[in-house]
Scaffold this active site. Structure first.
Site, PDB file in Angstrom:
ATOM      1  N   CYS A  20      26.429  71.309  45.686  1.00  0.00           N
ATOM      2  CA  CYS A  20      27.301  70.886  46.778  1.00  0.00           C
ATOM      3  C   CYS A  20      27.307  69.366  46.911  1.00  0.00           C
ATOM      4  O   CYS A  20      26.295  68.703  46.654  1.00  0.00           O
ATOM      5  CB  CYS A  20      26.835  71.489  48.091  1.00  0.00           C
ATOM      6  SG  CYS A  20      26.889  73.291  48.121  1.00  0.00           S
ATOM      7  N   GLU A  25      27.274  67.634  49.582  1.00  0.00           N
ATOM      8  CA  GLU A  25      26.329  67.168  50.595  1.00  0.00           C
ATOM      9  C   GLU A  25      24.952  66.922  49.978  1.00  0.00           C
ATOM     10  O   GLU A  25      24.298  65.917  50.265  1.00  0.00           O
ATOM     11  CB  GLU A  25      26.201  68.188  51.731  1.00  0.00           C
ATOM     12  CG  GLU A  25      27.465  68.415  52.518  1.00  0.00           C
ATOM     13  CD  GLU A  25      28.273  69.598  51.992  1.00  0.00           C
ATOM     14  OE1 GLU A  25      28.260  69.850  50.767  1.00  0.00           O
ATOM     15  OE2 GLU A  25      28.938  70.252  52.799  1.00  0.00           O
ATOM     16  N   CYS A  31      27.533  74.765  53.500  1.00  0.00           N
ATOM     17  CA  CYS A  31      26.883  76.062  53.268  1.00  0.00           C
ATOM     18  C   CYS A  31      25.513  76.063  53.967  1.00  0.00           C
ATOM     19  O   CYS A  31      25.052  75.027  54.467  1.00  0.00           O
ATOM     20  CB  CYS A  31      26.738  76.324  51.769  1.00  0.00           C
ATOM     21  SG  CYS A  31      25.459  75.333  50.952  1.00  0.00           S
TER      22      CYS A  31
HETATM   23 ZN   LIG Z   1      26.142  73.389  50.270  1.00  0.00          ZN
END
Ligand SMILES: [Zn+2]
Length: 89
Positions: free
Chosen positions: A7, A9, A48
């Site tokens: 991800c 992030e 997430c």
């Molecule tokens: Zn994530």
């Protein structure tokens, strides 16, 4: 999502350095359909579960921009992770 995907992030937190906390003020992730996509096709993506935990560990009190009812809103990361696991260290 492919199993080997990472991800944005998590990449951003890794780029900032993982040794200090309170590094994140506000974070937002967006998804685009690709080079042929129109700008209006860009959407805010809610982090997430793993990223919510990372953000709360490395950016306690940070703001996260998510989409609610089709509009971007700013919320505190803690509100996205109720009853968070605490290791006690
Ligand atoms: Zn994530």
């Amino acid at each position: 999502m492919a199993r080997i995907a990472l991800c944005a992030e998590a990449v951003a937190i890794g780029e900032m350095g993982s040794r200090s906390r309170d590094m994140v003020d506000t974070i937002v992730a967006v998804i685009s359909p690709g080079e042929d996509g129109a700008p209006q096709d860009v959407h805010v993506v809610s982090p997430c579960g793993m990223c919510r935990e990372l953000l709360s560990d490395y950016g306690p009190g940070a703001s996260v921009i998510i989409e609610r009812d089709g509009r971007p809103v700013r919320v505190k990361v803690e509100s996205l992770l109720p009853d968070k696991f605490e290791s006690g260290d």
